[in-house]
Design a protein around this motif. Sequence first.
Motif, PDB file in Angstrom:
ATOM      1  N   GLY A 224      10.592 -46.368 -67.302  1.00 37.05           N
ATOM      2  CA  GLY A 224      12.021 -46.465 -67.561  1.00 37.05           C
ATOM      3  C   GLY A 224      12.859 -46.532 -66.297  1.00 37.05           C
ATOM      4  O   GLY A 224      13.902 -47.183 -66.268  1.00 37.05           O
ATOM      5  N   LYS A 225      12.405 -45.888 -65.223  1.00 43.75           N
ATOM      6  CA  LYS A 225      13.221 -45.741 -64.019  1.00 43.75           C
ATOM      7  C   LYS A 225      13.040 -46.873 -63.022  1.00 43.75           C
ATOM      8  O   LYS A 225      14.011 -47.371 -62.449  1.00 43.75           O
ATOM      9  N   GLY A 226      11.792 -47.289 -62.785  1.00 41.63           N
ATOM     10  CA  GLY A 226      11.532 -48.280 -61.755  1.00 41.63           C
ATOM     11  C   GLY A 226      11.873 -47.736 -60.375  1.00 41.63           C
ATOM     12  O   GLY A 226      11.933 -46.529 -60.162  1.00 41.63           O
ATOM     13  N   TRP A 227      12.127 -48.624 -59.418  1.00 41.51           N
ATOM     14  CA  TRP A 227      12.453 -48.163 -58.066  1.00 41.51           C
ATOM     15  C   TRP A 227      13.861 -48.559 -57.622  1.00 41.51           C
ATOM     16  O   TRP A 227      14.342 -48.105 -56.594  1.00 41.51           O
ATOM     17  N   ARG A 228      14.558 -49.347 -58.408  1.00 39.70           N
ATOM     18  CA  ARG A 228      15.919 -49.775 -58.038  1.00 39.70           C
ATOM     19  C   ARG A 228      16.940 -48.734 -58.496  1.00 39.70           C
ATOM     20  O   ARG A 228      17.780 -48.987 -59.360  1.00 39.70           O
ATOM     21  N   THR A 229      16.866 -47.558 -57.908  1.00 38.81           N
ATOM     22  CA  THR A 229      17.740 -46.458 -58.326  1.00 38.81           C
ATOM     23  C   THR A 229      18.857 -46.221 -57.311  1.00 38.81           C
ATOM     24  O   THR A 229      19.473 -45.165 -57.308  1.00 38.81           O
ATOM     25  N   TYR A 230      19.102 -47.186 -56.460  1.00 38.38           N
ATOM     26  CA  TYR A 230      20.107 -47.072 -55.415  1.00 38.38           C
ATOM     27  C   TYR A 230      21.379 -47.816 -55.828  1.00 38.38           C
ATOM     28  O   TYR A 230      21.362 -48.629 -56.759  1.00 38.38           O
ATOM     29  N   GLY A 231      22.462 -47.546 -55.129  1.00 38.27           N
ATOM     30  CA  GLY A 231      23.723 -48.244 -55.390  1.00 38.27           C
ATOM     31  C   GLY A 231      24.216 -48.963 -54.150  1.00 38.27           C
ATOM     32  O   GLY A 231      23.601 -48.903 -53.085  1.00 38.27           O
ATOM     33  N   PHE A 232      25.336 -49.632 -54.282  1.00 38.30           N
ATOM     34  CA  PHE A 232      25.969 -50.334 -53.173  1.00 38.30           C
ATOM     35  C   PHE A 232      27.273 -49.628 -52.841  1.00 38.30           C
ATOM     36  O   PHE A 232      28.032 -49.267 -53.738  1.00 38.30           O
ATOM     37  N   PRO A 233      27.556 -49.431 -51.547  1.00 39.52           N
ATOM     38  CA  PRO A 233      28.742 -48.651 -51.162  1.00 39.52           C
ATOM     39  C   PRO A 233      30.040 -49.429 -51.352  1.00 39.52           C
ATOM     40  O   PRO A 233      30.043 -50.662 -51.395  1.00 39.52           O
ATOM     41  N   GLU A 234      31.119 -48.681 -51.441  1.00 40.10           N
ATOM     42  CA  GLU A 234      32.452 -49.294 -51.513  1.00 40.10           C
ATOM     43  C   GLU A 234      32.925 -49.581 -50.088  1.00 40.10           C
ATOM     44  O   GLU A 234      33.813 -48.925 -49.546  1.00 40.10           O
TER      45      GLU A 234
ATOM     46  N   ALA B 137      13.844 -58.667 -52.957  1.00 38.06           N
ATOM     47  CA  ALA B 137      14.653 -57.847 -53.851  1.00 38.06           C
ATOM     48  C   ALA B 137      16.011 -57.645 -53.194  1.00 38.06           C
ATOM     49  O   ALA B 137      16.134 -57.725 -51.971  1.00 38.06           O
ATOM     50  N   THR B 138      17.031 -57.378 -53.976  1.00 36.75           N
ATOM     51  CA  THR B 138      18.387 -57.253 -53.439  1.00 36.75           C
ATOM     52  C   THR B 138      18.638 -55.822 -52.982  1.00 36.75           C
ATOM     53  O   THR B 138      18.622 -54.889 -53.790  1.00 36.75           O
ATOM     54  N   LEU B 139      18.877 -55.657 -51.667  1.00 37.47           N
ATOM     55  CA  LEU B 139      19.048 -54.339 -51.064  1.00 37.47           C
ATOM     56  C   LEU B 139      20.405 -54.244 -50.378  1.00 37.47           C
ATOM     57  O   LEU B 139      20.963 -55.254 -49.941  1.00 37.47           O
ATOM     58  N   PRO B 140      20.967 -53.013 -50.266  1.00 36.60           N
ATOM     59  CA  PRO B 140      22.259 -52.830 -49.584  1.00 36.60           C
ATOM     60  C   PRO B 140      22.079 -52.853 -48.063  1.00 36.60           C
ATOM     61  O   PRO B 140      21.498 -51.932 -47.488  1.00 36.60           O
ATOM     62  N   TYR B 141      22.591 -53.895 -47.410  1.00 36.14           N
ATOM     63  CA  TYR B 141      22.395 -54.079 -45.971  1.00 36.14           C
ATOM     64  C   TYR B 141      23.721 -53.876 -45.248  1.00 36.14           C
ATOM     65  O   TYR B 141      24.732 -54.489 -45.589  1.00 36.14           O
ATOM     66  N   CYS B 142      23.708 -53.013 -44.232  1.00 38.63           N
ATOM     67  CA  CYS B 142      24.925 -52.659 -43.516  1.00 38.63           C
ATOM     68  C   CYS B 142      25.016 -53.424 -42.197  1.00 38.63           C
ATOM     69  O   CYS B 142      24.107 -53.353 -41.360  1.00 38.63           O
ATOM     70  N   ALA B 143      26.120 -54.150 -41.997  1.00 35.49           N
ATOM     71  CA  ALA B 143      26.330 -54.889 -40.756  1.00 35.49           C
ATOM     72  C   ALA B 143      26.579 -53.957 -39.582  1.00 35.49           C
ATOM     73  O   ALA B 143      26.222 -54.266 -38.440  1.00 35.49           O
ATOM     74  N   GLN B 144      27.157 -52.786 -39.838  1.00 36.22           N
ATOM     75  CA  GLN B 144      27.442 -51.822 -38.769  1.00 36.22           C
ATOM     76  C   GLN B 144      26.151 -51.317 -38.128  1.00 36.22           C
ATOM     77  O   GLN B 144      26.037 -51.222 -36.912  1.00 36.22           O
ATOM     78  N   TYR B 145      25.165 -50.994 -38.960  1.00 39.23           N
ATOM     79  CA  TYR B 145      23.925 -50.419 -38.442  1.00 39.23           C
ATOM     80  C   TYR B 145      22.759 -51.408 -38.446  1.00 39.23           C
ATOM     81  O   TYR B 145      21.658 -51.079 -38.020  1.00 39.23           O
TER      82      TYR B 145
ATOM     83  N   VAL C 299      19.137 -51.619 -43.857  1.00 36.46           N
ATOM     84  CA  VAL C 299      19.371 -51.151 -45.222  1.00 36.46           C
ATOM     85  C   VAL C 299      19.850 -49.705 -45.169  1.00 36.46           C
ATOM     86  O   VAL C 299      19.345 -48.895 -44.370  1.00 36.46           O
ATOM     87  N   VAL C 300      20.817 -49.371 -46.020  1.00 33.33           N
ATOM     88  CA  VAL C 300      21.387 -48.021 -46.001  1.00 33.33           C
ATOM     89  C   VAL C 300      21.334 -47.395 -47.391  1.00 33.33           C
ATOM     90  O   VAL C 300      21.310 -48.084 -48.409  1.00 33.33           O
ATOM     91  N   ASP C 301      21.335 -46.070 -47.390  1.00 38.28           N
ATOM     92  CA  ASP C 301      21.400 -45.289 -48.624  1.00 38.28           C
ATOM     93  C   ASP C 301      22.869 -44.938 -48.862  1.00 38.28           C
ATOM     94  O   ASP C 301      23.411 -44.025 -48.232  1.00 38.28           O
ATOM     95  N   ALA C 302      23.502 -45.670 -49.754  1.00 38.42           N
ATOM     96  CA  ALA C 302      24.944 -45.518 -49.970  1.00 38.42           C
ATOM     97  C   ALA C 302      25.325 -44.110 -50.396  1.00 38.42           C
ATOM     98  O   ALA C 302      26.423 -43.632 -50.091  1.00 38.42           O
ATOM     99  N   SER C 303      24.439 -43.416 -51.086  1.00 37.73           N
ATOM    100  CA  SER C 303      24.779 -42.099 -51.631  1.00 37.73           C
ATOM    101  C   SER C 303      24.901 -41.035 -50.547  1.00 37.73           C
ATOM    102  O   SER C 303      25.562 -40.024 -50.751  1.00 37.73           O
TER     103      SER C 303
END
Length: 326
Positions: free
Chosen positions: A241-251, A263-271, A274-278
């Motif tokens: 039920g969960k899979g591995w796409r349990t991350y979000g994208f930051p505001e 796969a689509t991952l949250p990528y930060c231009a500053q750093y 890939v970043v953990d938005a939470s």
Amino acid sequence: MSEFAFELELCAHLESHRTGIVARQLGASVAEPGGRILDVVCVEPGPAFEDRLELTSASIPAAAIESDIGTGRARYWKDAFDCHPDRARRATERACEIGFFERDRRKGREYVRQVARYPDWDGRLVGIENKPDLERPGDLEAQLRTDVSLAVVDKIVLATESYVTGAHLHRLPDAVGVWRVHRGDDPAALEIEVVREPTPLAVDEPGIEPLEYQPGRTEIAVVSPEAKARRRRRIAERAYGKGWRTYGFPECGACRADDSSGATLPYCAQYDRVVDASVECGPSCPGYDSAAALEVDLEAERDRRTPWVAEPAGKRRQQSGLDQFG
């Protein structure tokens, strides 16, 4: 790189190169719930995997699976559970919501039955502990020794970016497999070098779970094969039920959706990673640029790229006159 980014890119690679289900951050303890969390779990398909795909996209509550509710005659829900009534109520509601149970009312009472037999769908479970930098091992050795002595998963593997020396291998339990992950400029070109193959663990025998380490002694629990089998099924269901796409994208306007790994991952231009938005993103970040979070349909991506089915037809049957048996 961060362990979070390492974990997501490894999951994307495993999803592309293995059949079955890939999930992350799943509890693997039996005697002490929450005491051991596996970074990644790969659930290999069992003989009835196709039946599970047709049933529901969600995790089925363990209490519902373990209840005395079957596919035959409907039962009064309170009589079918061997657990606290509140847990039984939650399991019944959730099982009905996702289409695993169907219900009917007779003389003011609620009766339920399974829409289909629970399938024997999961095969081997492979647990993966991620430690990109072996120079900062943390509790790695104790964690892996717990995995081997408890033996809830069939195989356990350490995944790292570090060069693996003989000294590293000597400190790890012999049964633990070791992968060295090679990354280049192209995340899609990630390669896994098998430094040591894992040895199958004794999942059908009693296991030993360390509970507390004290000077000169360790508190342990002996876990029965039956308890391990229940935990294995719960791991497989949670993974499904969960899979591995349990991350979000930051505001944040500095974040973009990067699909170079497959796969689509949250990528930060500053750093430039890939970043953990939470935990990493917000006004305190020097590169923060307030903006609406990107809208990325991760569930649709999982449906498209894996055997998992987001909206299965289900097994719910059209019943007529269930109250004739009341």
